[in-house]
Design an enzyme around this catalytic site. Sequence first.
Site, mmCIF file in Angstrom:
data_model
loop_
_atom_site.group_PDB
_atom_site.id
_atom_site.type_symbol
_atom_site.label_atom_id
_atom_site.label_comp_id
_atom_site.label_asym_id
_atom_site.label_seq_id
_atom_site.Cartn_x
_atom_site.Cartn_y
_atom_site.Cartn_z
ATOM 1 C CG HIS A 45 -1.989 -1.029 1.176
ATOM 2 N ND1 HIS A 45 -2.987 -1.043 0.228
ATOM 3 C CD2 HIS A 45 -2.206 -2.112 1.961
ATOM 4 C CE1 HIS A 45 -3.776 -2.087 0.435
ATOM 5 N NE2 HIS A 45 -3.321 -2.752 1.479
ATOM 6 C CD GLU A 147 -3.628 -8.710 4.480
ATOM 7 O OE1 GLU A 147 -3.782 -7.538 4.864
ATOM 8 O OE2 GLU A 147 -2.751 -9.046 3.663
ATOM 9 C CG ASP A 173 -6.826 -5.655 3.894
ATOM 10 O OD1 ASP A 173 -7.584 -4.731 3.552
ATOM 11 O OD2 ASP A 173 -5.733 -5.864 3.339
#
Length: 253
Positions: A45, A147, A173
């Site tokens: 990310h 996640e 997540d």
Amino acid sequence: MSASFRDRLLRGDRLLGTLLGLPSPELAEIASDAGFDWVFLDMEHGALDRGDVLRMVQALRDPCAGLVRIPENREMWIKKVLDTGAAGIIVPHVNDAGEAARAVHWAKYPPAGGRSVGFSRANRYGARFQENVETANDTTVVVAQVEHIDGVRAIDAILGVGGVDAVFIGPYDLSASLGKPGRIQDPDVLEAVRTVAAACAARRVPVGIFAVDIPASAKALLDGYTLVCSGIDIGLYAKAAAAIVRELKPRKP
């Protein structure tokens, strides 16, 4: 010889890190000098590419280690990241034993795995080639990030994969996979987190988690997490910048 980061992880040392997603060797150096045990270098990310990771790993000072979250569980990313000399990888979205085994395979040199061999910073550009290929399997860290609720349900199988050194829980997540994005304190999310943590404790596998601030990080350490990532560079800067403006900028009448 001092213990490697993997040795410290496996013996259960409490290891405090922070997440860096901005391409800045200076931030890595600052985090290292501040006393963090490790930094979470985020290629998934964050804004980091392989060259950024290389320079940030170079900026770290012992004993601070760099663990890199790769963008996806693929041979290309694993070998390129480990060739920078990073201490290990964090593999996102590990939802079953097969995905865990694939990550371990590409992170380990033969005969333990299928990692490609070549000159790189990890072996000081060939100067320590033989030493590196003979010792890397014992020092390279493989962290499976759980996640998603599918990973929670498969946690026992994931933990059964040899070479998975630790599990890192991604609460955000995970909350999204339960249809409750961002609601990390929701009872269902907390129960899923506890399920993973309990399974790791039963197998004596180190478990980590992301904590957004100091109170959450302190609670995670108290709860037995040993690989704790506290805060994120953009969040730390945004909070500090907002505090300056709030205190010093004249308020409009």
